[in-house]
Write an enzyme that holds these catalytic residues in place. Structure first.
Site, mmCIF file in Angstrom:
data_model
loop_
_atom_site.group_PDB
_atom_site.id
_atom_site.type_symbol
_atom_site.label_atom_id
_atom_site.label_comp_id
_atom_site.label_asym_id
_atom_site.label_seq_id
_atom_site.Cartn_x
_atom_site.Cartn_y
_atom_site.Cartn_z
ATOM 1 N N ASP A 30 0.788 -1.268 0.041
ATOM 2 C CA ASP A 30 -0.214 0.028 0.005
ATOM 3 C C ASP A 30 0.887 1.377 -0.052
ATOM 4 O O ASP A 30 1.909 1.337 0.908
ATOM 5 C CB ASP A 30 -0.887 -0.108 1.179
ATOM 6 C CG ASP A 30 -2.088 1.004 1.022
ATOM 7 O OD1 ASP A 30 -3.315 0.578 0.916
ATOM 8 O OD2 ASP A 30 -1.862 2.218 0.979
ATOM 9 N N ASN A 87 -12.786 -3.257 2.519
ATOM 10 C CA ASN A 87 -13.629 -2.038 2.646
ATOM 11 C C ASN A 87 -14.750 -2.113 1.583
ATOM 12 O O ASN A 87 -14.203 -2.173 0.433
ATOM 13 C CB ASN A 87 -12.821 -0.761 2.704
ATOM 14 C CG ASN A 87 -11.918 -0.665 3.973
ATOM 15 O OD1 ASN A 87 -12.130 -1.232 5.081
ATOM 16 N ND2 ASN A 87 -10.895 -0.255 3.756
ATOM 17 N N VAL A 96 -10.995 2.844 -3.506
ATOM 18 C CA VAL A 96 -10.551 2.402 -4.847
ATOM 19 C C VAL A 96 -11.548 1.411 -5.566
ATOM 20 O O VAL A 96 -11.831 0.352 -4.875
ATOM 21 C CB VAL A 96 -9.140 1.804 -4.919
ATOM 22 C CG1 VAL A 96 -8.878 1.411 -6.396
ATOM 23 C CG2 VAL A 96 -8.143 2.956 -4.504
ATOM 24 N N HIS A 100 -10.242 -5.229 -3.256
ATOM 25 C CA HIS A 100 -9.044 -5.621 -2.803
ATOM 26 C C HIS A 100 -9.221 -5.861 -1.448
ATOM 27 O O HIS A 100 -9.875 -5.733 -0.561
ATOM 28 C CB HIS A 100 -8.052 -4.327 -2.984
ATOM 29 C CG HIS A 100 -8.590 -3.123 -2.558
ATOM 30 N ND1 HIS A 100 -9.417 -2.398 -3.305
ATOM 31 C CD2 HIS A 100 -8.551 -2.417 -1.385
ATOM 32 C CE1 HIS A 100 -9.673 -1.389 -2.594
ATOM 33 N NE2 HIS A 100 -9.126 -1.214 -1.366
ATOM 34 N N ILE A 101 -8.121 -6.805 -0.771
ATOM 35 C CA ILE A 101 -7.983 -7.365 0.526
ATOM 36 C C ILE A 101 -6.746 -6.332 0.954
ATOM 37 O O ILE A 101 -5.572 -6.668 0.540
ATOM 38 C CB ILE A 101 -7.653 -8.800 0.413
ATOM 39 C CG1 ILE A 101 -8.948 -9.529 -0.174
ATOM 40 C CG2 ILE A 101 -7.743 -9.446 1.856
ATOM 41 C CD1 ILE A 101 -8.671 -11.130 -0.249
ATOM 42 N N HIS A 102 -6.960 -5.918 2.122
ATOM 43 C CA HIS A 102 -5.720 -5.250 2.802
ATOM 44 C C HIS A 102 -5.250 -6.361 3.786
ATOM 45 O O HIS A 102 -6.061 -7.151 4.432
ATOM 46 C CB HIS A 102 -6.391 -4.162 3.709
ATOM 47 C CG HIS A 102 -6.924 -3.138 3.064
ATOM 48 N ND1 HIS A 102 -6.036 -1.999 2.972
ATOM 49 C CD2 HIS A 102 -8.032 -2.749 2.417
ATOM 50 C CE1 HIS A 102 -6.847 -0.924 2.274
ATOM 51 N NE2 HIS A 102 -8.153 -1.274 2.024
HETATM 52 P P1 AMP Z 1 -9.419 1.510 0.311
HETATM 53 O O1 AMP Z 1 -9.792 2.606 0.884
HETATM 54 O O2 AMP Z 1 -10.330 0.042 0.978
HETATM 55 O O3 AMP Z 1 -10.440 1.263 -1.032
HETATM 56 O O4 AMP Z 1 -8.128 1.210 -0.280
HETATM 57 C C1 AMP Z 1 -7.240 1.552 -1.210
HETATM 58 C C2 AMP Z 1 -6.079 1.594 -0.724
HETATM 59 O O5 AMP Z 1 -5.322 1.864 -2.069
HETATM 60 C C3 AMP Z 1 -5.700 2.607 0.075
HETATM 61 O O6 AMP Z 1 -5.022 2.027 1.228
HETATM 62 C C4 AMP Z 1 -4.522 3.677 -0.465
HETATM 63 O O7 AMP Z 1 -3.350 3.996 0.418
HETATM 64 C C5 AMP Z 1 -4.038 2.486 -1.399
HETATM 65 N N1 AMP Z 1 -3.499 3.004 -2.832
HETATM 66 C C6 AMP Z 1 -3.996 4.059 -3.358
HETATM 67 N N2 AMP Z 1 -3.249 4.239 -4.668
HETATM 68 C C7 AMP Z 1 -2.199 3.408 -4.455
HETATM 69 C C8 AMP Z 1 -1.073 3.258 -5.327
HETATM 70 N N3 AMP Z 1 -0.820 3.919 -6.563
HETATM 71 N N4 AMP Z 1 -0.305 2.159 -4.960
HETATM 72 C C9 AMP Z 1 -0.431 1.379 -3.933
HETATM 73 N N5 AMP Z 1 -1.628 1.668 -3.086
HETATM 74 C C10 AMP Z 1 -2.452 2.676 -3.335
#
Ligand code: AMP
Length: 114
Positions: A30, A87, A96, A100-102
């Site tokens: 991330d 999320n 985003v 995706h899985i954190h």
């Molecule tokens: P969410 O808020 O669950 O949709 O998670 C989106 C995640 O994507 C966030 O934790 C951001 O920090 C991460 N993110 C956004 N842009 C990038 C990128 N270019 N490379 C890596 N992570 C990213």
């Protein structure tokens, strides 16, 4: 359809620190980590969010779940513990729209989350 941010990462159009990849999914660090280890595991097929997943997505989602232990082991957090988070939507904190899985670890995580 315009590519999602994570499709562009998978296609190497946007740089990322990729730690794992196979035919179905991609895992990278991330860009704004919330823990010493903070990875995102994403399907290459852009399912918008887990709340939009269909029966046809079962195989890729199951596959991703089975990759987590190997990735956590490689990151050195399998034994110490970690958390997986998805999320979904505005109240879930989704930013985003490509599911995706954190994978978070490397420190004591609090519960409940904010
Ligand atoms: P969410 O808020 O669950 O949709 O998670 C989106 C995640 O994507 C966030 O934790 C951001 O920090 C991460 N993110 C956004 N842009 C990038 C990128 N270019 N490379 C890596 N992570 C990213």
């Amino acid at each position: 359809m315009e590519k999602t941010l994570f499709e562009k990462i998978a296609d190497r159009e946007i740089p990322a620190d990729i730690v794992y990849e196979d035919d179905l999914c991609l895992c990278f660090r991330d860009i704004s980590p919330e823990a010493p280890t903070h990875l995102l595991l994403v399907p290459k097929k852009p399912i918008p969010r887990i709340g939009a997943a269909q029966s046809e997505d079962a195989a890729v989602l199951g596959h991703m779940m089975t990759r987590i232990s190997d990735i956590a082991k490689t990151e050195g957090i399998l034994e110490s513990g970690f958390r997986v988070v998805i999320n979904n939507g505005p109240h879930g904190g989704e930013t985003v729209p490509h599911m995706h899985i954190h994978l978070l670890g490397g420190r004591q995580l609090l519960w409940p989350p904010g």
